[in-house]
Design a protein around this motif. Sequence first.
Motif, mmCIF file in Angstrom:
data_model
loop_
_atom_site.group_PDB
_atom_site.id
_atom_site.type_symbol
_atom_site.label_atom_id
_atom_site.label_comp_id
_atom_site.label_asym_id
_atom_site.label_seq_id
_atom_site.Cartn_x
_atom_site.Cartn_y
_atom_site.Cartn_z
ATOM 1 N N LYS A 131 -59.418 104.731 26.623
ATOM 2 C CA LYS A 131 -59.004 103.821 25.529
ATOM 3 C C LYS A 131 -59.511 105.116 24.546
ATOM 4 O O LYS A 131 -58.775 105.375 23.389
ATOM 5 N N VAL A 168 -49.521 103.558 35.071
ATOM 6 C CA VAL A 168 -50.124 102.275 35.250
ATOM 7 C C VAL A 168 -51.427 102.818 35.931
ATOM 8 O O VAL A 168 -51.533 103.634 36.997
ATOM 9 N N THR A 191 -43.674 103.203 17.549
ATOM 10 C CA THR A 191 -43.572 102.499 18.635
ATOM 11 C C THR A 191 -42.429 103.162 19.362
ATOM 12 O O THR A 191 -41.307 103.723 18.954
ATOM 13 N N VAL A 200 -45.022 106.833 32.117
ATOM 14 C CA VAL A 200 -45.432 105.440 32.152
ATOM 15 C C VAL A 200 -46.619 105.587 33.206
ATOM 16 O O VAL A 200 -46.071 105.726 34.244
ATOM 17 N N ARG A 245 -46.725 103.355 23.921
ATOM 18 C CA ARG A 245 -47.173 102.144 23.927
ATOM 19 C C ARG A 245 -48.292 102.056 24.878
ATOM 20 O O ARG A 245 -48.446 102.936 25.806
ATOM 21 N N GLN A 246 -49.490 101.093 24.644
ATOM 22 C CA GLN A 246 -50.639 100.907 25.424
ATOM 23 C C GLN A 246 -50.862 99.521 25.581
ATOM 24 O O GLN A 246 -50.685 98.460 24.746
ATOM 25 N N GLY A 247 -50.574 99.182 26.765
ATOM 26 C CA GLY A 247 -50.696 97.818 27.420
ATOM 27 C C GLY A 247 -52.044 97.694 28.108
ATOM 28 O O GLY A 247 -53.040 98.033 27.631
ATOM 29 N N ARG A 248 -52.210 96.466 28.726
ATOM 30 C CA ARG A 248 -53.624 96.243 29.264
ATOM 31 C C ARG A 248 -53.881 96.977 30.336
ATOM 32 O O ARG A 248 -55.134 97.376 30.578
ATOM 33 N N THR A 249 -52.802 97.440 31.232
ATOM 34 C CA THR A 249 -53.018 98.136 32.345
ATOM 35 C C THR A 249 -52.239 99.478 32.406
ATOM 36 O O THR A 249 -52.274 100.211 33.279
ATOM 37 N N SER A 250 -51.587 99.709 31.461
ATOM 38 C CA SER A 250 -50.515 100.954 31.534
ATOM 39 C C SER A 250 -50.675 101.747 30.141
ATOM 40 O O SER A 250 -50.935 101.084 28.922
ATOM 41 N N ILE A 251 -50.130 103.062 30.238
ATOM 42 C CA ILE A 251 -49.993 103.778 28.737
ATOM 43 C C ILE A 251 -48.636 104.452 29.026
ATOM 44 O O ILE A 251 -48.284 104.944 30.065
ATOM 45 N N THR A 252 -47.808 104.457 27.997
ATOM 46 C CA THR A 252 -46.737 105.166 27.737
ATOM 47 C C THR A 252 -46.868 106.516 27.036
ATOM 48 O O THR A 252 -47.375 106.422 25.827
#
Length: 152
Positions: free
Chosen positions: A137, A120, A149, A118, A91-98
């Motif tokens: 990114k 942050v 996912t 994870v 998962r790639q979020g706005r401020t974090s990556i799993t």
Amino acid sequence: MSGRSKPHSRADYAHFRAMTTRWMDNDAYQHVNNAAYYAFFDTAVGQLLIECGFLDVRRSPVIGLVAETKCQYFREIAFPSTVHAGLRIGRQGRTSITYEIGLFRDDEDEACAQGHFVHVYVDRESNRPVPLPARLKSVVAPLHIEGHTIAV
């Protein structure tokens, strides 16, 4: 409870890092201690970020802090072995990556262990979360596997 994951195969990962076990990794039971598996996870992710030019551990203004980690163990690894850490993005979020990681012993195709970290991403000075930098990114873009996912 039947929700236990099955071991992944090498084909489930986009990138690999090879690391050797060390004599000291073995515990009293003559296999690699569970804590060493997390060190393999951390090394695989850190090594990638350093070698791709995103992370300078002493000077980077943005650093990733581990907010969560998990590992499932399927088969033991023991010294001497080569561990191949498979990496992919869960998962790639706005401020974090799993980062999802599978650990494979020598030339075996089935993971001995698998889990995730994870990270942050924070400003080094303020320790506050920041949006993922464009450079990060681009570094992790090849680790995305279409249609994948993370299972929560």
